[in-house]
Design a protein around this motif. Structure first.
Motif, short mmCIF file in Angstrom:
data_model
loop_
_atom_site.label_atom_id
_atom_site.label_comp_id
_atom_site.label_asym_id
_atom_site.label_seq_id
_atom_site.Cartn_x
_atom_site.Cartn_y
_atom_site.Cartn_z
N VAL A 82 0.84 -1.19 0.00
CA VAL A 82 0.00 0.00 0.00
C VAL A 82 0.88 1.25 0.00
O VAL A 82 1.83 1.35 0.77
CB VAL A 82 -0.96 0.00 1.21
CG1 VAL A 82 -1.73 1.30 1.29
CG2 VAL A 82 -1.91 -1.19 1.11
N ASP A 83 0.55 2.16 -0.88
CA ASP A 83 1.31 3.39 -1.02
C ASP A 83 0.54 4.59 -0.49
O ASP A 83 1.13 5.52 0.03
CB ASP A 83 1.65 3.59 -2.51
CG ASP A 83 2.58 4.75 -2.76
OD1 ASP A 83 3.58 4.86 -2.04
OD2 ASP A 83 2.30 5.56 -3.67
N GLN A 84 -0.79 4.56 -0.62
CA GLN A 84 -1.57 5.73 -0.25
C GLN A 84 -2.99 5.32 0.15
O GLN A 84 -3.57 4.40 -0.44
CB GLN A 84 -1.64 6.68 -1.44
CG GLN A 84 -2.32 7.98 -1.19
CD GLN A 84 -2.30 8.87 -2.44
OE1 GLN A 84 -2.02 8.41 -3.54
NE2 GLN A 84 -2.61 10.13 -2.27
N LEU A 85 -3.53 6.01 1.15
CA LEU A 85 -4.92 5.83 1.57
C LEU A 85 -5.61 7.18 1.49
O LEU A 85 -5.05 8.19 1.92
CB LEU A 85 -5.00 5.33 3.02
CG LEU A 85 -4.36 3.99 3.34
CD1 LEU A 85 -4.37 3.77 4.85
CD2 LEU A 85 -5.10 2.88 2.64
N THR A 86 -6.82 7.19 0.95
CA THR A 86 -7.61 8.41 0.95
C THR A 86 -9.02 8.06 1.39
O THR A 86 -9.44 6.90 1.31
CB THR A 86 -7.67 9.07 -0.45
OG1 THR A 86 -8.28 8.17 -1.37
CG2 THR A 86 -6.29 9.45 -0.94
N ILE A 87 -9.74 9.06 1.87
CA ILE A 87 -11.13 8.86 2.26
C ILE A 87 -11.97 9.85 1.46
O ILE A 87 -11.62 11.02 1.32
CB ILE A 87 -11.34 9.02 3.78
CG1 ILE A 87 -12.75 8.59 4.19
CG2 ILE A 87 -10.97 10.38 4.27
CD1 ILE A 87 -12.93 8.35 5.65
#
Length: 132
Positions: A82-87
């Motif tokens: 995983v490189d990035q999480l957004t909501i």
């Protein structure tokens, strides 16, 4: 149309596997993302404090956990980091991996565990996992 999972679990150690098993038994549509199953547990030569086992190697316990997980309908994507999480504004998570794959979910569990720091001494590699 993009599939939206009920739950995405990041990590395949004991916590991630346990979360997956409990969630799928509740009828959730789950995706488990992991770089690999060779976590800190896997690298342990001997484990004597895991309930149900007087003594077990890390590799054997990892295989048992993975085998238990694979008995259920859980989608597993191994090789994903995983490189990035957004909501989003509607409260859904977007998980973007180094591979550029994107996954969407209503709930997220991050169970990435730990990677121990290694000693920078001669012979460490030879004795790693054997009590050093």
């Amino acid at each position: 149309m993009t599939e939206i999972f009920d739950l995405i679990i990041i990590g395949a150690g004991p916590a991630g596997v346990s979360a997956g098993i409990y969630a799928v038994r509740k009828g959730l549509n789950i995706l488990l993302l992991t770089k690999d199953f060779e976590n800190q547990l896997f690298r342990s030569s001997k484990i004597e404090n895991y309930p149900g086992f007087l003594s077990v190697s890390g590799q054997e316990l990892t295989q048992k956990l993975r085998g238990h997980l694979e008995k259920f309908e859980i989608e597993i994507k191994e090789g994903e980091t995983v490189d990035q999480l957004t909501i989003s504004s509607v409260g859904q998570f977007k998980v973007i991996c180094e591979s550029k794959n994107e996954y969407h979910t209503r709930a997220l569990i991050i169970a990435t565990g730990a990677r121990p720091r290694t000693l920078e001494v001669p012979g460490f590699d030879k004795f790693f996992g054997k009590g050093i």
